[in-house]
Design a protein around this motif. Structure first.
Motif, PDB file in Angstrom:
ATOM      1  N   PHE A  80      48.157   9.795  14.731  1.00  0.00           N
ATOM      2  CA  PHE A  80      47.763  11.077  15.310  1.00  0.00           C
ATOM      3  C   PHE A  80      46.239  11.179  15.381  1.00  0.00           C
ATOM      4  N   GLU A  81      45.558  10.788  14.306  1.00  0.00           N
ATOM      5  CA  GLU A  81      44.100  10.837  14.285  1.00  0.00           C
ATOM      6  C   GLU A  81      43.490   9.862  15.299  1.00  0.00           C
ATOM      7  N   GLU A  82      44.175   8.746  15.523  1.00  0.00           N
ATOM      8  CA  GLU A  82      43.686   7.754  16.475  1.00  0.00           C
ATOM      9  C   GLU A  82      44.150   8.031  17.899  1.00  0.00           C
ATOM     10  N   LYS A  83      44.811   9.209  18.071  1.00  0.00           N
ATOM     11  CA  LYS A  83      45.305   9.635  19.385  1.00  0.00           C
ATOM     12  C   LYS A  83      46.300   8.637  19.973  1.00  0.00           C
ATOM     13  N   ARG A  84      47.178   8.109  19.101  1.00  0.00           N
ATOM     14  CA  ARG A  84      48.236   7.194  19.522  1.00  0.00           C
ATOM     15  C   ARG A  84      49.593   7.622  18.957  1.00  0.00           C
ATOM     16  N   PRO A  85      49.900   8.935  18.970  1.00  0.00           N
ATOM     17  CA  PRO A  85      51.119   9.405  18.294  1.00  0.00           C
ATOM     18  C   PRO A  85      52.415   8.913  18.927  1.00  0.00           C
ATOM     19  N   LEU A  86      52.396   8.575  20.228  1.00  0.00           N
ATOM     20  CA  LEU A  86      53.632   8.137  20.887  1.00  0.00           C
ATOM     21  C   LEU A  86      54.166   6.832  20.307  1.00  0.00           C
ATOM     22  N   GLU A  87      53.304   6.075  19.615  1.00  0.00           N
ATOM     23  CA  GLU A  87      53.754   4.838  19.000  1.00  0.00           C
ATOM     24  C   GLU A  87      54.719   5.101  17.852  1.00  0.00           C
ATOM     25  N   LEU A  88      54.737   6.347  17.379  1.00  0.00           N
ATOM     26  CA  LEU A  88      55.645   6.718  16.301  1.00  0.00           C
ATOM     27  C   LEU A  88      57.066   6.915  16.800  1.00  0.00           C
ATOM     28  N   ALA A  89      57.221   7.320  18.062  1.00  0.00           N
ATOM     29  CA  ALA A  89      58.533   7.665  18.603  1.00  0.00           C
ATOM     30  C   ALA A  89      59.285   6.416  19.043  1.00  0.00           C
TER      31      ALA A  89
END
Length: 289
Positions: free
Chosen positions: A193-202
């Motif tokens: 989230f901090e690295e602005k890559r939250p979609l990698e979690l889904a």
């Protein structure tokens, strides 16, 4: 048979009409064919065949025909609209539907546009008329949405009217799925989230079946739900509101279950009064009697 242009047409036999229907042609953009996927369907040449799908919250009107690649009947809603309790689902990266049954205003902002659509029970979608300079104006759609295709370069967003119960169910599903992920993987979730890559979690399957903006929003809300300070955690009624509205969300702080603390916290020596656990847990030394 190959055409003079080098295209190879593929046909499907439609039992109902006793005719061959061209449904795919190599070397051409099939999504350029008007209303290929019928009402409330969308065309996506990026994905593998078939190129047609139903908008989220819609299902094929005639599943048997749809499975035979006859998409002309389009899609219908899973849950009928209720007018007074409806909400909206945001879509982006799409070519806007045809504008035969629309109304527009040059002066309204997006919130006024939303309210205008809500009071008209036959309004099925709304969007900014002009996306320049942050967006302005209002466009309303009425009835079925026709001739939609995935167009990732398009930055314009459209808001599709959905039944409130459908949105609540989707929000609950997204929150549960992403909530379970966040509980298990708080550390990587916060880092991404901090690295602005939250979609990698889904999960990939979630990204295919759900709108990306909804996935991002549910991850954001999930992080708010695991804040260290209870006062920073929204209750369930606020969570439901956050997932349904498009208002700006508060920025989450570092979660309470995050184990990789910064160097300043890690450097505290044992003779300081700072608690060993950020969750105020204590460790008791057991001694025999």
């Amino acid at each position: 048979m190959t055409s003079q242009d080098g295209d190879v047409p593929l046909f499907a036999w439609i039992e109902k009409t006793q005719k061959w229907l061209p449904y795919e042609t190599a070397n051409t953009d099939n999504c350029d064919r008007y209303a290929l996927c019928g009402a409330n369907g969308f065309c996506n040449i990026i994905q593998s065949s078939p190129v047609c799908g139903c908008l989220n919250g819609f299902v094929p009107k005639s599943p048997a025909d749809w499975d035979m690649t006859d998409w002309s009947n389009g899609c219908v809603r899973k849950t009928p609209l209720n007018c007074s309790g409806d909400g909206f689902r945001k879509l982006a990266g799409m070519k806007m539907p045809e504008t035969k049954s629309t109304w527009f205003s040059n002066t309204m902002n997006l919130r006024e546009c939303k309210n205008k659509c809500l009071v008209k029970c036959n309004c099925t979608a709304y969007s900014n008329l002009d996306i320049r300079n942050g967006g302005s104006g209002c466009m309303l759609w009425f009835g079925d949405l026709i001739d939609i295709r995935v167009f990732s370069e398009n930055e314009q967003e459209i808001y599709i009217r959905m039944a409130g119960s459908e949105l609540a169910q989707d929000a609950d599903t997204l929150l549960r799925m992403n909530g379970s992920l966040l509980v298990k993987f708080v550390d990587p979730a916060w880092r991404l989230f901090e690295e602005k890559r939250p979609l990698e979690l889904a999960a990939e399957s979630l990204l295919i079946t759900c709108n990306l903006s909804e996935v991002l929003r549910s991850i954001h809300v999930g992080l708010l739900c695991v804040q260290e300070n209870p006062e920073d955690r929204p209750n369930m009624s606020i969570v439901a509101l956050m997932l349904r509205d498009d208002d700006t969300l508060p920025q989450p702080k570092q979660p309470g279950f995050f184990t990789e603390r910064d160097l300043n916290e890690a450097s505290y020596s044992s003779n300081l009064s700072k608690p060993y656990s950020v969750n105020d847990c204590s460790i008791s030394e057991l001694k025999p009697r």
